[in-house]
Write a protein that holds these residues in place. Structure first.
Motif: not given
Length: 293
Positions: A53-78
């Motif tokens: 049905s698609g692509s599911e996050l692995t356990e490592a993917g779930e952890r990286f999601l938080g990191v990626a969203e913080r990077i995204e927030a920094d990019m938006i703020a910048a």
């Protein structure tokens, strides 16, 4: 780490599939697959588990999601800081809202906002459903409950009431109930309970324990039109019903109170366009506050 790879990872995580992410990003799905593979190689771990049905996050993917969203927030703020604090508001803002509030209240008013800011595009999605801000299904959501989970910014917009209404024609032909018990002798118009987007919108029992609507509509505006047409007595938003002189309140049960909240993901807080739309909606609601209660 390549920001474009992180951006593509976020799109896949939010869409739940590579093809959906590709459409959202406007690039070829093969490119999305290749960039995800490159990111997984650089991180030396699998981020997604491919399913039918698609692509599911692995356990490592779930952890990286938080990191990626913080990077995204920094990019938006910048980007917001580099853009400066000028008067120009540009870009696209999508607003998800319940159909009653979205169509009856926001739709007639948002044109003034786009006239004020010619480079701003507003997308209003007024449907009876919930929106995932973390998956970026909307930039701003109007909700009927304050969210308790996720990295969300929420502010109460206004209290509103719902009450029993009937058309004048229905009242003349059938009379009106004097007590909640009398409702059993009347035709009732209601909502489809299992499609209610929130437990707080499953409120029929607050009007009558034995509420039995034989005509059920999943849309608040659809219920209003059915009641106006004489289909029966219905539970309507007061601020919508008041705009129709052919509707009269049924006083057998007093109105109940609910609230609207305005919510957005904290990562988009720095965006001027999001703040402009949020402020505009808040100001319009404040001006019309007496309409809601």
């Amino acid at each position: 780490m390549n920001w474009d790879d992180v951006r593509i990872f976020l799109a896949v995580a939010r869409a739940g599939q590579i093809l959906g992410a590709a459409r959202r990003l406007g690039i070829n799905h093969a490119t999305v697959s290749r960039r995800i593979a490159a990111l997984e190689t650089s991180l030396k771990t699998r981020l997604f588990r491919r399913t039918t049905s698609g692509s599911e996050l692995t356990e490592a993917g779930e952890r990286f999601l938080g990191v990626a969203e913080r990077i995204e927030a920094d990019m938006i703020a910048a980007r917001a800081e580099i853009a400066g604090d000028g008067d120009e508001i540009s870009g696209t803002v999508r607003i998800g809202a319940p159909d009653g509030f979205g169509v009856a209240f926001l739709a007639p008013r948002l044109g003034a906002l786009t006239a004020r800011h010619p480079d701003l595009a507003v997308q209003l999605v007024p449907v009876p459903r919930s929106f995932s801000l973390s998956r970026r299904e909307a930039d701003i959501a109007i909700t009927v409950e304050r969210p308790t989970e996720g990295r969300l910014v929420a502010a109460k917009l206004v209290d509103y009431t719902l009450g029993l209404y009937a058309s004048r024609e229905y009242a003349e032909q059938n009379g009106l109930p004097a007590t909640p018990r009398d409702l059993t002798a009347h035709r009732l118009v209601g909502y489809v309970a299992d499609l209610a987007i929130s437990a707080s919108l499953d409120y029929a029992a607050e009007f009558a324990p034995a509420w039995n609507a034989r005509f059920q509509i999943s849309s608040a505006l659809g219920q209003t039109e059915a009641v106006r047409a004489g289909a029966g007595i219905g539970i309507l938003h007061t601020f919508i019903a008041r705009s129709h002189p052919d509707l009269i309140p049924v006083k057998a049960v007093p109105p109940i109170r609910r609230a609207y909240w305005i919510v957005y993901h904290e990562t988009v807080r720095p965006l001027q366009r999001v703040q402009a739309v949020t402020s505009f909606i808040g100001a319009e609601v404040e001006k019309a506050k007496a309409l809601f209660v």
